[in-house]
Design a protein around this motif. Structure first.
Motif, PDB file in Angstrom:
ATOM      1  N   TYR A  34       1.000  -1.293  -0.106  1.00  0.00           N
ATOM      2  CA  TYR A  34       0.168   0.041  -0.036  1.00  0.00           C
ATOM      3  C   TYR A  34       0.792   1.250  -0.077  1.00  0.00           C
ATOM      4  CZ  TYR A  34      -3.365   3.438   1.568  1.00  0.00           C
ATOM      5  OH  TYR A  34      -4.143   4.684   1.654  1.00  0.00           O
ATOM      6  N   ASN A  35       1.770   1.213   0.816  1.00  0.00           N
ATOM      7  CA  ASN A  35       2.790   2.351   1.028  1.00  0.00           C
ATOM      8  C   ASN A  35       3.632   2.604  -0.401  1.00  0.00           C
ATOM      9  OD1 ASN A  35       2.242   3.835   3.513  1.00  0.00           O
ATOM     10  ND2 ASN A  35       2.545   1.856   4.373  1.00  0.00           N
ATOM     11  N   HIS A  81      -3.289  -3.854  -3.217  1.00  0.00           N
ATOM     12  CA  HIS A  81      -2.712  -2.964  -2.521  1.00  0.00           C
ATOM     13  C   HIS A  81      -2.133  -1.632  -3.112  1.00  0.00           C
ATOM     14  CE1 HIS A  81      -3.280  -6.707   0.339  1.00  0.00           C
ATOM     15  NE2 HIS A  81      -3.768  -5.728   1.012  1.00  0.00           N
ATOM     16  N   VAL A  82      -1.159  -2.091  -3.837  1.00  0.00           N
ATOM     17  CA  VAL A  82      -0.418  -1.031  -4.753  1.00  0.00           C
ATOM     18  C   VAL A  82      -1.493  -0.203  -5.589  1.00  0.00           C
ATOM     19  CG1 VAL A  82       1.081  -0.482  -6.395  1.00  0.00           C
ATOM     20  CG2 VAL A  82       1.606  -2.712  -4.974  1.00  0.00           C
ATOM     21  N   ALA A  83      -2.537  -0.759  -6.028  1.00  0.00           N
ATOM     22  CA  ALA A  83      -3.533   0.212  -6.908  1.00  0.00           C
ATOM     23  C   ALA A  83      -4.221   0.871  -5.779  1.00  0.00           C
ATOM     24  CB  ALA A  83      -4.527  -0.611  -7.478  1.00  0.00           C
ATOM     25  N   LEU A  84      -4.541   0.612  -4.765  1.00  0.00           N
ATOM     26  CA  LEU A  84      -5.275   1.296  -3.505  1.00  0.00           C
ATOM     27  C   LEU A  84      -4.339   2.599  -3.236  1.00  0.00           C
ATOM     28  CD1 LEU A  84      -7.733   1.790  -1.642  1.00  0.00           C
ATOM     29  CD2 LEU A  84      -6.704  -0.091  -0.430  1.00  0.00           C
ATOM     30  N   GLY A  85      -3.146   2.047  -2.773  1.00  0.00           N
ATOM     31  CA  GLY A  85      -2.418   2.907  -2.540  1.00  0.00           C
ATOM     32  C   GLY A  85      -1.837   4.174  -3.351  1.00  0.00           C
ATOM     33  N   ALA A  86      -1.930   3.918  -4.657  1.00  0.00           N
ATOM     34  CA  ALA A  86      -1.687   4.799  -5.539  1.00  0.00           C
ATOM     35  C   ALA A  86      -2.871   5.647  -5.868  1.00  0.00           C
ATOM     36  CB  ALA A  86      -1.282   4.331  -7.104  1.00  0.00           C
ATOM     37  N   ALA A  87      -3.657   5.364  -5.499  1.00  0.00           N
ATOM     38  CA  ALA A  87      -5.114   6.321  -5.643  1.00  0.00           C
ATOM     39  C   ALA A  87      -4.886   7.549  -4.637  1.00  0.00           C
ATOM     40  CB  ALA A  87      -6.353   5.476  -5.503  1.00  0.00           C
ATOM     41  N   GLY A  88      -4.160   7.568  -3.583  1.00  0.00           N
ATOM     42  CA  GLY A  88      -4.173   8.608  -2.630  1.00  0.00           C
ATOM     43  C   GLY A  88      -5.042   8.358  -1.457  1.00  0.00           C
ATOM     44  N   ALA A 118      -7.262   9.858   0.128  1.00  0.00           N
ATOM     45  CA  ALA A 118      -8.712  10.249  -0.091  1.00  0.00           C
ATOM     46  C   ALA A 118      -9.588   9.555  -0.817  1.00  0.00           C
ATOM     47  CB  ALA A 118      -9.067  11.741  -0.386  1.00  0.00           C
ATOM     48  N   ALA A 119      -8.864   8.210  -1.663  1.00  0.00           N
ATOM     49  CA  ALA A 119      -9.516   7.337  -2.488  1.00  0.00           C
ATOM     50  C   ALA A 119     -10.896   6.823  -2.239  1.00  0.00           C
ATOM     51  CB  ALA A 119      -8.710   6.277  -2.989  1.00  0.00           C
ATOM     52  N   ARG A 120     -11.865   6.524  -3.335  1.00  0.00           N
ATOM     53  CA  ARG A 120     -13.172   6.011  -2.974  1.00  0.00           C
ATOM     54  C   ARG A 120     -13.212   4.703  -3.789  1.00  0.00           C
ATOM     55  NH1 ARG A 120     -17.935   5.988  -5.716  1.00  0.00           N
ATOM     56  NH2 ARG A 120     -17.159   7.446  -7.108  1.00  0.00           N
ATOM     57  N   ALA A 121     -13.584   3.730  -3.141  1.00  0.00           N
ATOM     58  CA  ALA A 121     -13.538   2.253  -4.061  1.00  0.00           C
ATOM     59  C   ALA A 121     -14.794   2.101  -4.584  1.00  0.00           C
ATOM     60  CB  ALA A 121     -13.225   1.289  -2.974  1.00  0.00           C
ATOM     61  N   GLU A 122     -14.775   1.276  -5.586  1.00  0.00           N
ATOM     62  CA  GLU A 122     -16.055   1.064  -6.528  1.00  0.00           C
ATOM     63  C   GLU A 122     -15.832  -0.236  -7.066  1.00  0.00           C
ATOM     64  OE1 GLU A 122     -18.644   2.680 -10.384  1.00  0.00           O
ATOM     65  OE2 GLU A 122     -16.992   3.733  -9.823  1.00  0.00           O
ATOM     66  N   GLN A 123     -16.872  -1.185  -6.828  1.00  0.00           N
ATOM     67  CA  GLN A 123     -16.814  -2.391  -7.620  1.00  0.00           C
ATOM     68  C   GLN A 123     -17.241  -2.140  -8.971  1.00  0.00           C
ATOM     69  OE1 GLN A 123     -19.002  -6.411  -6.829  1.00  0.00           O
ATOM     70  NE2 GLN A 123     -16.975  -6.788  -6.049  1.00  0.00           N
ATOM     71  N   ILE A 124     -16.348  -2.527 -10.120  1.00  0.00           N
ATOM     72  CA  ILE A 124     -16.782  -2.272 -11.477  1.00  0.00           C
ATOM     73  C   ILE A 124     -17.158  -3.658 -12.109  1.00  0.00           C
ATOM     74  CG2 ILE A 124     -15.807  -0.268 -11.602  1.00  0.00           C
ATOM     75  CD1 ILE A 124     -13.251  -1.614 -12.851  1.00  0.00           C
ATOM     76  N   HIS A 125     -16.708  -4.831 -11.652  1.00  0.00           N
ATOM     77  CA  HIS A 125     -17.279  -6.321 -12.016  1.00  0.00           C
ATOM     78  C   HIS A 125     -17.314  -7.187 -10.820  1.00  0.00           C
ATOM     79  CE1 HIS A 125     -17.812  -9.469 -14.972  1.00  0.00           C
ATOM     80  NE2 HIS A 125     -16.805 -10.114 -14.135  1.00  0.00           N
ATOM     81  N   GLN A 126     -18.098  -8.181 -11.091  1.00  0.00           N
ATOM     82  CA  GLN A 126     -18.185  -9.226 -10.245  1.00  0.00           C
ATOM     83  C   GLN A 126     -18.607 -10.645 -10.910  1.00  0.00           C
ATOM     84  OE1 GLN A 126     -17.546 -10.209  -6.459  1.00  0.00           O
ATOM     85  NE2 GLN A 126     -17.406 -11.881  -7.926  1.00  0.00           N
ATOM     86  N   SER A 127     -17.946 -11.645 -11.001  1.00  0.00           N
ATOM     87  CA  SER A 127     -18.225 -12.825 -11.521  1.00  0.00           C
ATOM     88  C   SER A 127     -17.215 -14.082 -10.968  1.00  0.00           C
ATOM     89  CB  SER A 127     -18.062 -12.903 -13.036  1.00  0.00           C
ATOM     90  OG  SER A 127     -16.594 -12.746 -13.634  1.00  0.00           O
ATOM     91  N   TRP A 128     -17.652 -15.280 -11.295  1.00  0.00           N
ATOM     92  CA  TRP A 128     -16.851 -16.443 -10.804  1.00  0.00           C
ATOM     93  C   TRP A 128     -16.749 -17.357 -11.903  1.00  0.00           C
ATOM     94  CZ3 TRP A 128     -14.924 -16.889  -5.639  1.00  0.00           C
ATOM     95  CH2 TRP A 128     -15.736 -15.982  -4.647  1.00  0.00           C
TER      96      TRP A 128
END
Length: 320
Positions: free
Chosen positions: A202-203, A285-292, A294-304
């Motif tokens: 994340y860092n 974790h890397v993508a989440l950290g790179a967003a800053g 104050a980032a807000r998460a949104e699920q854009i796809h879900q399947s199995w």
């Protein structure tokens, strides 16, 4: 860098996997980032930094099985093919793409510095022959690779190694061939360090946040769940442990409980079953950290597919 970094050491063996990369057996000791070097300036930094632009979002993509490249029966394939027409990443194309793939593990961070066309690495075995004939000849992104190295070393994540021969592994080229089929956007990769923890990655991602304002699309490519030993038939029902981990991850991200995500092995149900080895989770974790921060998460796809492979994918929206 967070208390959970103290738990970086790992001794558990990685399970065998049919589509494991040939490089996944490589292991070694790694150095802890030196906080004293954070913020140090490097000669020539301004010359490599592109102009600022509106910040891009970052993404975590679950790429699942390599058969995503050819099998229309995989629901996530249609999501990836809709990427460009639906303008998932915005109206403007990225200047370059940085992929953090679960299929490149190194002792310390590494970037591939390719001047010319990226090779297509078929780092899997036992699959249909047509898959080994697929190519994704995207240009390399040497300037982005060096900029990534610069940012990480300034933040104390050095030394960052330069690999001048490694192309794109299937964690990069399989989703990209569906998302950007023209293969005309420069791409480079950044490795993960599986002897470290979620907070470390994340860092590491936080150090890369400036790339968003330089026209770079940061993609973490892995899997929301990744236990290949427990895979089943294509249409088998999802077992309880997988469904509960996947639901926990969605709730933690959408609720902004990012510290819980960094400490998922303590906080998440069935964490060690969902990820016996963390290689396919750390790109998140890397993508989440790179967003800053104050980032807000949104699920854009879900399947199995195959009972236990979640293709849950997320966008991390940023603040300019």
């Amino acid at each position: 860098m967070g208390q959970s970094q103290a738990r970086a050491g790992r001794a558990r063996p990685k399970p065998d996997a049919q589509h494991a990369t040939r490089e996944e057996e490589r292991r070694g000791d790694i150095a802890r980032p030196d906080a004293a070097t954070a913020g140090a300036e490097k000669e020539g930094e301004e010359g490599r930094r592109p102009p600022r632009s509106p910040a891009m979002d970052t993404f975590f993509l679950s790429h699942g099985s390599p058969t995503l490249s050819i099998d229309d029966a995989i629901p996530a394939r249609h999501f990836f093919k809709s990427w460009l027409p639906a303008r998932v990443a915005g109206d403007r194309p990225p200047r370059a793409i940085l992929v953090v793939s679960g299929h490149w593990e190194t002792a310390t961070p590494a970037v591939n510095v390719i001047r010319g066309t990226n090779d297509t690495i078929h780092d899997f075995y036992g699959f249909p022959k047509p898959m080994y004939q697929l190519k994704y000849p995207a240009p390399g992104a040497p300037d982005l690779a060096l900029r990534t190295k610069e940012l990480l070393e300034r933040a104390g994540f050095g030394p960052v190694k330069e690999d001048h021969s490694r192309g794109l592994d299937h964690g990069a080229w399989v989703p990209l061939m569906l998302m950007y089929p023209a293969a005309d956007i420069p791409v480079c990769q950044l490795s993960v360090q599986t002897d470290r923890d979620g907070a470390y990655h994340y860092n590491l991602g936080r150090a890369l946040a400036p790339l968003r304002e330089e026209g770079v699309l940061v993609l973490g490519s892995g899997s929301a769940t990744h236990n290949l030993r427990k895979m089943g038939p294509m249409d088998a029902p999802v077992p309880q442990w997988a469904a509960e981990f996947d639901a926990w991850l969605k709730d933690a991200l959408l609720s902004g409980r990012y510290e819980d995500v960094n400490r998922y092995e303590e906080k998440a149900p069935h964490a060690r079953v969902a990820h016996p080895w963390p290689d396919h989770f750390y790109p998140l974790h890397v993508a989440l950290g790179a967003a800053g921060d104050a980032a807000r998460a949104e699920q854009i796809h879900q399947s199995w597919t195959n009972a236990t492979l979640s293709y849950a994918s997320y966008r991390f929206s940023t603040s300019n």
